[in-house]
Design an enzyme around this catalytic site. Structure first.
Site, mmCIF file in Angstrom:
data_model
loop_
_atom_site.group_PDB
_atom_site.id
_atom_site.type_symbol
_atom_site.label_atom_id
_atom_site.label_comp_id
_atom_site.label_asym_id
_atom_site.label_seq_id
_atom_site.Cartn_x
_atom_site.Cartn_y
_atom_site.Cartn_z
ATOM 1 N N LYS A 13 1.437 -24.009 -19.461
ATOM 2 C CA LYS A 13 0.743 -24.403 -18.089
ATOM 3 C C LYS A 13 -0.627 -24.079 -18.169
ATOM 4 O O LYS A 13 -0.898 -22.790 -18.648
ATOM 5 C CB LYS A 13 1.633 -24.050 -16.967
ATOM 6 C CG LYS A 13 2.776 -24.713 -16.750
ATOM 7 C CD LYS A 13 3.819 -24.056 -15.410
ATOM 8 C CE LYS A 13 4.747 -24.795 -15.189
ATOM 9 N NZ LYS A 13 5.415 -24.326 -13.926
ATOM 10 N N TYR A 28 14.986 -16.630 -13.340
ATOM 11 C CA TYR A 28 15.753 -17.267 -14.413
ATOM 12 C C TYR A 28 16.900 -16.438 -15.013
ATOM 13 O O TYR A 28 17.785 -16.692 -15.948
ATOM 14 C CB TYR A 28 14.920 -17.656 -15.662
ATOM 15 C CG TYR A 28 13.857 -18.620 -15.709
ATOM 16 C CD1 TYR A 28 13.899 -19.555 -16.428
ATOM 17 C CD2 TYR A 28 12.599 -18.327 -14.799
ATOM 18 C CE1 TYR A 28 13.083 -20.744 -16.351
ATOM 19 C CE2 TYR A 28 11.778 -19.631 -14.622
ATOM 20 C CZ TYR A 28 12.089 -20.680 -15.491
ATOM 21 O OH TYR A 28 11.092 -21.931 -15.544
ATOM 22 N N HIS A 73 5.494 -16.909 -18.449
ATOM 23 C CA HIS A 73 5.170 -16.575 -16.926
ATOM 24 C C HIS A 73 4.234 -15.423 -16.747
ATOM 25 O O HIS A 73 4.244 -14.685 -17.187
ATOM 26 C CB HIS A 73 6.597 -15.997 -16.448
ATOM 27 C CG HIS A 73 7.557 -17.213 -16.351
ATOM 28 N ND1 HIS A 73 8.796 -16.612 -16.317
ATOM 29 C CD2 HIS A 73 7.826 -18.392 -16.370
ATOM 30 C CE1 HIS A 73 9.871 -17.633 -16.069
ATOM 31 N NE2 HIS A 73 9.163 -18.880 -16.383
ATOM 32 N N ARG A 102 9.556 -25.151 -22.354
ATOM 33 C CA ARG A 102 9.591 -26.308 -21.581
ATOM 34 C C ARG A 102 9.527 -27.520 -22.150
ATOM 35 O O ARG A 102 8.908 -27.730 -23.294
ATOM 36 C CB ARG A 102 8.377 -26.184 -20.457
ATOM 37 C CG ARG A 102 8.289 -25.173 -19.956
ATOM 38 C CD ARG A 102 6.862 -24.712 -19.031
ATOM 39 N NE ARG A 102 6.502 -23.689 -18.246
ATOM 40 C CZ ARG A 102 5.799 -22.607 -18.690
ATOM 41 N NH1 ARG A 102 5.218 -22.675 -19.705
ATOM 42 N NH2 ARG A 102 5.788 -21.523 -17.690
ATOM 43 N N HIS A 143 15.612 -27.994 -18.987
ATOM 44 C CA HIS A 143 15.438 -26.644 -18.268
ATOM 45 C C HIS A 143 16.577 -25.906 -18.335
ATOM 46 O O HIS A 143 16.557 -24.522 -18.344
ATOM 47 C CB HIS A 143 14.912 -26.932 -16.656
ATOM 48 C CG HIS A 143 14.791 -25.594 -16.002
ATOM 49 N ND1 HIS A 143 13.929 -24.635 -16.110
ATOM 50 C CD2 HIS A 143 15.576 -25.352 -15.179
ATOM 51 C CE1 HIS A 143 13.940 -23.678 -15.306
ATOM 52 N NE2 HIS A 143 15.094 -23.798 -14.799
ATOM 53 N N ARG A 151 16.374 -23.788 -21.484
ATOM 54 C CA ARG A 151 15.364 -22.674 -21.215
ATOM 55 C C ARG A 151 15.823 -21.524 -20.333
ATOM 56 O O ARG A 151 15.605 -20.505 -20.706
ATOM 57 C CB ARG A 151 14.232 -23.425 -20.577
ATOM 58 C CG ARG A 151 12.982 -22.281 -20.201
ATOM 59 C CD ARG A 151 11.789 -23.192 -19.580
ATOM 60 N NE ARG A 151 10.974 -22.364 -18.891
ATOM 61 C CZ ARG A 151 9.796 -21.629 -19.354
ATOM 62 N NH1 ARG A 151 9.690 -21.406 -20.875
ATOM 63 N NH2 ARG A 151 8.974 -21.030 -19.030
#
Length: 298
Positions: free
Chosen positions: A177, A280, A271, A153, A245, A248
């Site tokens: 995250k 994705y 994730h 990211r 992105h 990614r």
């Protein structure tokens, strides 16, 4: 209105603390939640002038309808509704309400939107479009090599620190995250580009542990990465919509198309659930379903 405005402000401050300390969300995520919260609060106060505990389901539905009338995408509406549900979920946890008015609100139905995917040849062209005769060029080439090689990211890229580089072991440590860390393998080319940049970069005035620095010796912003990438794409003659992105997404898609295990890709991307990883990919649904079912049988 002043009294109810104060109640919304007080609830917002407590909610912010909850997101940061209890949920341990990243600062950017907290800011996004609170931005949506403030806009919703402003709408409720203007239309009905009630405190948070007096909000009803119809008020939320009216707010979503307003967003629709203003042309907001369904995906954006769904994200905002998720944030509203999170806020009222917090009020439930703290016993400030007995029932969440957001629980019975149906999210807008939206088809899955997949961003553009770059071919490996297009990625090579973009990276090759960067001039290596300057320190800035060395930095930009290293950043883009790393962005694709590790599927990072943009927030993970700009926050990478020297202490996160374990080149001897062949991986980097990434903080994603919610401040969750993961180890991601790094290839030789990306490692060599980073080392070449570090050999030439100027001393950091601040954030000396940060790997990629701007010309003032401090940490780059996410906007700067967008600008660098899009400029390189223009020079390479790539007309697709490009963002960090995109790199990614291309990283994940190329791995899966090459036969990589979807669980491994899930771990590399950081994730929490495999459903997010599925977004994705460009695998057909039947193949993906069989892959997931095989893992669930293990």
């Amino acid at each position: 209105m002043a009294e109810n405005l104060k109640k919304w402000d007080d609830a917002g401050r407590r909610y912010r603390t909850y997101l940061k300390l209890e949920k341990r969300l990243a600062a950017n995520t907290v800011d996004a939640y609170l931005r949506d919260f403030r806009q919703f609060a402003h709408y409720v106060l203007r239309m009905w002038d009630v405190p948070p505990r007096k909000v009803e389901r119809e008020m939320i539905e009216r707010y979503l309808a307003r967003l629709y009338d203003r042309g907001r995408e369904k995906s954006s509406q769904a994200r905002i509704l998720s944030g509203i549900r999170s806020f009222f979920g917090y009020l439930l946890l703290t016993d400030e309400i007995d029932v969440s008015p957001a629980d019975l609100v149906d999210p807008p139905k939206a088809g899955r939107h997949l961003p553009d995917v770059l071919t490996t040849e297009e990625i090579d062209r973009i990276i090759a479009a960067i001039d290596l005769s300057t320190v800035k060029g060395l930095r930009d080439r290293a950043m883009l090599e790393l962005l694709y090689a590790c599927g990072l990211r943009v927030s993970e890229l700009v926050s990478l620190r020297l202490g996160d580089l374990f080149f001897g072991e062949g991986y980097i440590r990434v903080t994603g995250k919610g401040d969750k860390q993961r180890l991601v393998p790094i290839n030789d080319l990306a490692r060599e580009r980073i080392l070449a940049y570090l050999d030439e970069r100027r001393s950091a005035r601040r954030n000396e542990e940060v790997v990629f620095l701007n010309n003032r010796g401090s940490q780059l912003t996410r906007v700067m990465i967008f600008t660098i990438l899009r400029a390189a794409a223009r020079r390479a003659g790539i007309e697709k919509r490009i963002s960090p992105h995109t790199f990614r997404h291309s990283f994940a898609t190329h791995l899966l198309e090459g036969g990589a295990d979807i669980r491994q890709v899930q771990e590399l991307l950081g994730h929490e659930n495999i459903g997010t990883t599925e977004i994705y990919t460009h695998l057909d649904n039947e193949h993906l379903r069989r892959t997931v079912e095989d893992h669930l049988k293990l």
